[in-house]
Design a protein around this motif. Sequence first.
Motif, PDB file in Angstrom:
ATOM      1  N   ASN A  71       0.828  -1.217   0.000  1.00 41.02           N
ATOM      2  CA  ASN A  71       0.000   0.000   0.000  1.00 41.02           C
ATOM      3  C   ASN A  71       0.856   1.257   0.000  1.00 41.02           C
ATOM      4  OD1 ASN A  71      -2.383  -1.464  -0.040  1.00 41.02           O
ATOM      5  ND2 ASN A  71      -2.605  -1.441   2.183  1.00 41.02           N
ATOM      6  N   ASP A  75       0.997   4.089  -2.960  1.00 42.00           N
ATOM      7  CA  ASP A  75       0.820   5.522  -2.696  1.00 42.00           C
ATOM      8  C   ASP A  75       1.962   6.330  -3.311  1.00 42.00           C
ATOM      9  OD1 ASP A  75      -1.517   5.009  -1.283  1.00 42.00           O
ATOM     10  OD2 ASP A  75      -0.552   5.162   0.696  1.00 42.00           O
ATOM     11  N   HIS A  76       3.189   5.851  -3.181  1.00 49.26           N
ATOM     12  CA  HIS A  76       4.334   6.541  -3.784  1.00 49.26           C
ATOM     13  C   HIS A  76       4.186   6.601  -5.304  1.00 49.26           C
ATOM     14  CE1 HIS A  76       6.707   7.207  -0.230  1.00 49.26           C
ATOM     15  NE2 HIS A  76       6.766   5.912   0.063  1.00 49.26           N
ATOM     16  N   ARG A  79       1.390   9.177  -6.292  1.00 50.08           N
ATOM     17  CA  ARG A  79       1.868  10.564  -6.140  1.00 50.08           C
ATOM     18  C   ARG A  79       2.903  10.917  -7.200  1.00 50.08           C
ATOM     19  NH1 ARG A  79       1.537   9.301  -0.690  1.00 50.08           N
ATOM     20  NH2 ARG A  79       3.765   8.875  -0.562  1.00 50.08           N
TER      21      ARG A  79
END
Length: 87
Positions: A71, A75-76, A79
């Motif tokens: 997760n 997310d990285h 973004r």
Amino acid sequence: MALFYSYRTNPPLYPQWQEYFRKYQPPTLIVWGKNDLIFPAEGAYPYKRDLQTLEFHLLDTGHFALEEEGNAIADHIVRFMATHIAS
């Protein structure tokens, strides 16, 4: 074993890849397991030398970072893509 054996052909290509990075400067995301025993974290740092647009993250994980921190890695990626890749 075949995959492990075939990896030996990669290191001789590193200078070519590094030259490509220096010349073309692709936006790059590095997410690496700082406790990886197969690809130690020291291998991540040279990218900082060659790339100007680099997002660099060392996670408190081992070689199977996606299983341990999937997760956070997702997310990285989200973004990074939103910031560096035109839609």
